[in-house]
Design a protein around this motif. Structure first.
Motif, PDB file in Angstrom:
ATOM      1  N   TRP A 136       5.906  20.127 -12.244  1.00 44.36           N
ATOM      2  CA  TRP A 136       5.987  20.586 -13.667  1.00 44.36           C
ATOM      3  C   TRP A 136       5.559  21.829 -14.232  1.00 44.36           C
ATOM      4  N   SER A 137       3.951  22.100 -13.694  1.00 44.50           N
ATOM      5  CA  SER A 137       2.908  22.460 -14.813  1.00 44.50           C
ATOM      6  C   SER A 137       2.697  23.617 -13.767  1.00 44.50           C
ATOM      7  N   ARG A 138       3.476  23.585 -12.591  1.00 46.50           N
ATOM      8  CA  ARG A 138       2.895  24.949 -11.715  1.00 46.50           C
ATOM      9  C   ARG A 138       2.430  26.581 -12.128  1.00 46.50           C
ATOM     10  N   ALA A 139       1.713  26.641 -11.622  1.00 47.13           N
ATOM     11  CA  ALA A 139       0.273  28.269 -12.177  1.00 47.13           C
ATOM     12  C   ALA A 139       2.175  29.499 -11.289  1.00 47.13           C
ATOM     13  N   SER A 140       2.132  29.959 -12.255  1.00 46.20           N
ATOM     14  CA  SER A 140       2.574  31.296 -12.020  1.00 46.20           C
ATOM     15  C   SER A 140       2.112  32.566 -12.159  1.00 46.20           C
ATOM     16  N   THR A 141       0.910  32.584 -12.780  1.00 40.90           N
ATOM     17  CA  THR A 141      -0.146  34.131 -12.929  1.00 40.90           C
ATOM     18  C   THR A 141      -0.978  33.811 -12.534  1.00 40.90           C
ATOM     19  N   THR A 142      -2.112  34.780 -12.045  1.00 36.19           N
ATOM     20  CA  THR A 142      -2.919  34.962 -11.460  1.00 36.19           C
ATOM     21  C   THR A 142      -4.398  33.841 -12.352  1.00 36.19           C
ATOM     22  N   LYS A 143      -3.929  33.862 -13.730  1.00 33.88           N
ATOM     23  CA  LYS A 143      -5.158  33.401 -14.296  1.00 33.88           C
ATOM     24  C   LYS A 143      -4.620  31.768 -14.648  1.00 33.88           C
ATOM     25  N   ASP A 144      -3.412  32.118 -15.121  1.00 34.16           N
ATOM     26  CA  ASP A 144      -2.999  30.408 -14.540  1.00 34.16           C
ATOM     27  C   ASP A 144      -3.673  29.513 -13.610  1.00 34.16           C
ATOM     28  N   PHE A 145      -3.757  30.258 -12.581  1.00 40.75           N
ATOM     29  CA  PHE A 145      -4.033  30.222 -11.128  1.00 40.75           C
ATOM     30  C   PHE A 145      -5.593  29.452 -10.885  1.00 40.75           C
ATOM     31  N   TYR A 146      -6.137  30.707 -11.538  1.00 39.02           N
ATOM     32  CA  TYR A 146      -7.493  29.838 -11.860  1.00 39.02           C
ATOM     33  C   TYR A 146      -8.217  28.734 -12.815  1.00 39.02           C
ATOM     34  N   VAL A 147      -7.805  29.813 -14.164  1.00 38.47           N
ATOM     35  CA  VAL A 147      -8.409  28.497 -15.206  1.00 38.47           C
ATOM     36  C   VAL A 147      -7.483  28.634 -16.380  1.00 38.47           C
ATOM     37  N   THR A 182       0.700  -1.432  -0.026  1.00 38.30           N
ATOM     38  CA  THR A 182       0.187  -0.008   0.149  1.00 38.30           C
ATOM     39  C   THR A 182       0.708   1.219  -0.336  1.00 38.30           C
ATOM     40  N   TYR A 183       2.013   1.575   1.395  1.00 33.64           N
ATOM     41  CA  TYR A 183       2.587   2.317   1.087  1.00 33.64           C
ATOM     42  C   TYR A 183       3.583   2.755  -0.641  1.00 33.64           C
ATOM     43  N   LEU A 184       3.566   1.523  -1.052  1.00 34.21           N
ATOM     44  CA  LEU A 184       4.767   1.143  -2.372  1.00 34.21           C
ATOM     45  C   LEU A 184       3.336   2.154  -3.810  1.00 34.21           C
ATOM     46  N   VAL A 185       2.479   1.515  -3.816  1.00 35.97           N
ATOM     47  CA  VAL A 185       1.338   1.511  -4.325  1.00 35.97           C
ATOM     48  C   VAL A 185       0.449   3.431  -4.317  1.00 35.97           C
ATOM     49  N   VAL A 186       0.783   3.842  -2.556  1.00 32.28           N
ATOM     50  CA  VAL A 186       0.169   5.216  -3.033  1.00 32.28           C
ATOM     51  C   VAL A 186       1.587   6.397  -3.155  1.00 32.28           C
ATOM     52  N   GLY A 187       2.928   5.443  -2.710  1.00 32.49           N
ATOM     53  CA  GLY A 187       3.708   6.726  -2.778  1.00 32.49           C
ATOM     54  C   GLY A 187       3.868   6.781  -4.113  1.00 32.49           C
ATOM     55  N   MET A 188       3.796   6.131  -5.239  1.00 35.81           N
ATOM     56  CA  MET A 188       3.417   6.276  -6.690  1.00 35.81           C
ATOM     57  C   MET A 188       2.669   7.307  -7.290  1.00 35.81           C
ATOM     58  N   THR A 189       1.918   6.905  -7.084  1.00 42.16           N
ATOM     59  CA  THR A 189       0.981   7.462  -7.339  1.00 42.16           C
ATOM     60  C   THR A 189       0.932   8.902  -6.417  1.00 42.16           C
ATOM     61  N   PHE A 190       1.143   9.166  -5.591  1.00 47.03           N
ATOM     62  CA  PHE A 190       1.574  10.729  -4.963  1.00 47.03           C
ATOM     63  C   PHE A 190       2.471  11.059  -6.277  1.00 47.03           C
ATOM     64  N   ALA A 191       3.448  10.324  -5.979  1.00 44.14           N
ATOM     65  CA  ALA A 191       4.415  11.562  -6.630  1.00 44.14           C
ATOM     66  C   ALA A 191       3.968  11.843  -7.906  1.00 44.14           C
ATOM     67  N   LEU A 192       3.300  11.526  -8.510  1.00 40.32           N
ATOM     68  CA  LEU A 192       3.005  11.482 -10.044  1.00 40.32           C
ATOM     69  C   LEU A 192       2.655  12.441 -10.229  1.00 40.32           C
ATOM     70  N   TYR A 193       1.788  12.177  -9.024  1.00 39.14           N
ATOM     71  CA  TYR A 193       0.379  14.204  -8.641  1.00 39.14           C
ATOM     72  C   TYR A 193       1.553  15.204  -8.951  1.00 39.14           C
ATOM     73  N   ILE A 194       2.621  15.002  -7.565  1.00 35.83           N
ATOM     74  CA  ILE A 194       2.825  16.221  -7.423  1.00 35.83           C
ATOM     75  C   ILE A 194       3.820  16.820  -8.285  1.00 35.83           C
ATOM     76  N   GLY A 195       4.985  15.442  -9.232  1.00 36.19           N
ATOM     77  CA  GLY A 195       5.496  15.695  -9.723  1.00 36.19           C
ATOM     78  C   GLY A 195       4.557  16.587 -11.113  1.00 36.19           C
ATOM     79  N   ILE A 196       3.119  16.170 -11.255  1.00 36.85           N
ATOM     80  CA  ILE A 196       3.012  17.187 -12.535  1.00 36.85           C
ATOM     81  C   ILE A 196       2.890  18.804 -12.133  1.00 36.85           C
ATOM     82  N   ALA A 197       2.656  18.628 -10.452  1.00 36.53           N
ATOM     83  CA  ALA A 197       1.547  19.598 -10.311  1.00 36.53           C
ATOM     84  C   ALA A 197       2.637  20.825 -10.796  1.00 36.53           C
TER      85      ALA A 197
END
Lengths: 576, 86
Positions: free
Chosen positions: A24-35, A7-22
């Motif tokens: 990678w595409s981190r919001a920089s301006t207010t407009k990106d943040f919202y829409v 469970t640690y392994l699978v949950v850990g891997m999926t979390f790493a994936l989401y956070i990695g994507i977050a």
């Protein structure tokens, strides 16, 4: 590998994936943040909306509730899908054409009133915070089981993770991570369902398996379930209504219009490039949602059957408590499953009769998570279900927190109180609002008003009674003015909140309920979870009467309404 | 102006048709008439139960795509589509 390590392994891997994507595409301006810059393809947007939409209520809780309610649980299935039809036809394309960031912004502009905007913000926050309480319950259940701790400890850990998660990225991060989350949660939901359907009926698709015969027998699965339930003294699975048909009607209606009135779902339709895409986006979202929602009835019925046959074995003997499977022991540790050997024979008696029933507590929210264990599926499947449940809960919690924080920073701070606020201050304010919302929802999550799906249903009722009518009249009734809309929202939300608090306690703290949650006190036998539809009727009625007693909206507002009714001329979402 | 009004009333008629179907498959078949429909079976499903837990959802999906498709055509017929914006 042990289940916990897996469970640690699978949950850990999926979390790493989401956070990695977050990141990678981190919001920089207010407009990106919202829409996310309004450049999301309808299919991608549909998938992200589906992940945003399907929360702990759909994933962790709903099938468990249906398992124990049978036909009565259909209110969730019809209610939480039928709302998309309303959304696609009555709201999404027009709100996209209007081209604003948030729901209160539309209400404020359409009703030419800052008061209307503030009232909308309040409605939005009340509905969204209630919704987050439901997510917290689901997250608490999931963490308590897989970390093997008490529910309350699981809840605190969950709050911390939701905070880190929601603060990391804006909508853009969330749109791409939500596509990943959708994939994880739908695999996690369907894989065990297919395994179980194959084992019980030999048919891989649970949608067909539910209507098929049991393996090696001529008896239909649903007939078999009805039979074993009536042997134990329970009412039939396939025909028992939830309280009454009237209650089911109102409950379903409430969930449908709540779906179309929930700000974190509507906000999704601001991110598609065109009006045309807003319509098809709603369709795609429902396709992705329907994959889970048509699987859920199979999961529910099969889980109930497997649970009963674990305790009351087909050979007629009852389970010896000392020999109970590991999954029962683990869930007992969380405090969400409890047995009491009333007759002292060392065996577990499961019965509809409360006097002799020894499975004294089965929290409905454990059923989906326990289901693969009950069916004896391999560890990796069980771990995947945990990851899916967390994906569902986290994605929705993040979407809701974004809606809450943007309502406060964008609508209240920038829109009303401090128009010259800088972008940094606006982002900071939105993060503080998120943290505060998590603490409040987490605190109320220690004693949630209902199971996760029931709590979420309350949130839908609140959205149904306040936001949906104001939006719909804003588009379909040119004559609707600010006085009518404000009076309608206040009356709808007020009546619904009074009814809910009366039975569930003020702010859902049960000890403060003034009449107690007793069905004899219910108006026409309608349970509080279903009352949003009545609140919405009151909203429409009050708004109509008040608007006809006051002046028509100004000329330019009537032109705006004419303009949002046609797709031509839609630009990108803009901020004022 | 009347072009827009025609477009809007065509839209309202389409919405009324779709919502009538939406209402029938869920509220009528799934709740109001569930008991008589349950006397008919669809494989191992009672028909009313099937509408409440499966059938209505399939119809909802089809309805939205049908609406989106018809509206796309109406947008063009009444010349209010977005493609001419560029």
């Amino acid at each position: 590998m042990s289940l916990q390590a897996m469970t640690y392994l699978v949950v850990g891997m999926t979390f790493a994936l989401y956070i990695g994507i977050a990141i990678w595409s981190r919001a920089s301006t207010t407009k990106d943040f919202y829409v996310a810059g309004s450049h999301v393809h309808p299919v991608a947007n549909g998938m992200a909306t589906a992940a945003d939409w399907m929360s702990a209520a759909s994933f962790i809780s709903m099938a468990g509730l249906i398992a124990f309610m049978g036909y009565g649980g259909s209110v969730f299935l019809m209610g939480w899908t039928g709302g998309y039809v309303l959304l696609a036809m009555l709201l999404a394309p027009y709100l996209r054409k209007f081209g604003k960031f948030t729901v209160p912004e539309f209400i404020g502009d359409r009703y030419y009133s800052k008061t209307a905007r503030i009232v909308a913000v309040i409605c939005l926050i009340v509905a969204s915070v209630t919704y987050v309480i439901g997510q917290m319950k689901g997250i608490g259940v999931a963490f308590s089981r897989f970390l093997e701790v008490d529910y309350n400890v699981g809840l605190v850990i969950g709050m911390g993770i939701v905070f880190v998660y929601a603060v990391l990225g804006g909508m853009k991060g969330i749109t791409y991570t939500q596509i990943a989350q959708y994939c994880v949660l739908i695999l996690a939901y369907t894989i065990p369902a297919i395994f179980i359907s194959l084992t019980l009926t030999g048919v891989p698709l649970p949608q067909l398996g539910l209507g098929a015969t049991m393996s090696g027998s001529e008896v239909f699965l649903l007939d078999r379930l009805d039979q074993v339930l009536s042997d134990l003294g329970f009412s039939d699975y396939t025909t028992t209504a939830r309280l009454s048909h009237l209650n089911m009607f109102v409950y379903t209606f409430s969930l449908m219009i709540g779906t179309a009135g929930l700000p974190h779902v509507i906000i999704r339709f601001f991110t598609v490039p065109k009006v045309k895409d807003a319509r098809s986006s709603a369709g795609w979202a429902l396709v992705f949602i329907a994959i889970l929602y048509t699987t859920a009835p199979g999961v529910a019925a099969m889980a109930r059957l497997n649970l009963i046959e674990t305790v009351n074995k087909p050979d007629g003997t009852q389970l010896v408590y000392a020999e109970r499977p590991t999954w029962m022991q683990k869930w007992e540790e969380t405090g969400l499953l409890a047995f009491e050997d009333k007759n002292g024979d060392g065996r577990i008696v499961y019965s509809a009769d409360a006097e002799v029933n020894e499975m004294v507590k089965v929290d409905r929210d454990i059923m989906v998570l326990a289901n693969p264990e009950i069916a004896g599926l391999p560890n990796w499947v069980i771990a995947l279900v945990a990851a899916g449940g967390l994906a569902a809960a986290l994605s929705t919690a993040a979407g809701l927190l974004l809606a809450i924080s943007s309502a406060i920073s964008h609508d209240l701070l920038k829109g009303v109180f401090k128009p010259d606020v800088t972008e940094q201050q606006e982002l900071l304010a939105s993060r503080i609002a998120m943290a505060f919302a998590i603490l409040l929802a987490g605190y109320l999550g220690f004693n949630p008003p209902d199971f996760a799906a029931g709590t979420v249903a309350l949130a839908f009722g609140l959205a149904a009674s306040s936001i949906f009518p104001a939006l719909m009249m804003g588009i379909f009734n040119k004559r609707m003015n600010k006085e009518g809309a404000i009076a309608g929202m206040v009356a709808g939300l007020g009546v619904t909140l009074l009814y809910v608090f009366q039975h569930k306690g003020i702010m859902f703290i049960a000890s403060t309920s003034y009449l107690g949650d007793m069905s004899p006190n219910w108006f026409l036998g309608i349970e509080p979870n279903a009352f949003g539809a009545i609140g919405a009727l009151i909203n429409f009625g009050v708004a109509y009467v008040v608007s006809h007693m006051t002046a028509a909206p100004p000329e330019h507002i009537q032109h705006i309404v004419e303009d949002i009714r046609v797709p031509h001329g839609a630009g990108e979402a803009i901020s004022h | 102006m009347s072009q827009k009004a025609d477009y809007w009333s065509a839209n309202l008629r389409l919405i009324a048709l779709c919502l009538a179907i939406w209402f029938v498959v869920s509220f009528v078949f799934g709740i109001i008439l569930v008991e008589p429909l349950n006397n008919i079976s669809l494989g191992g499903y009672k028909l009313g139960f099937w509408f409440a837990q499966q059938g209505s959802i399939y119809v909802f999906v089809a309805l939205i795509f049908f609406y989106a498709n018809r509206m796309g055509k109406l947008d063009k017929e009444h010349d209010v589509h977005e493609d001419k914006d560029v």
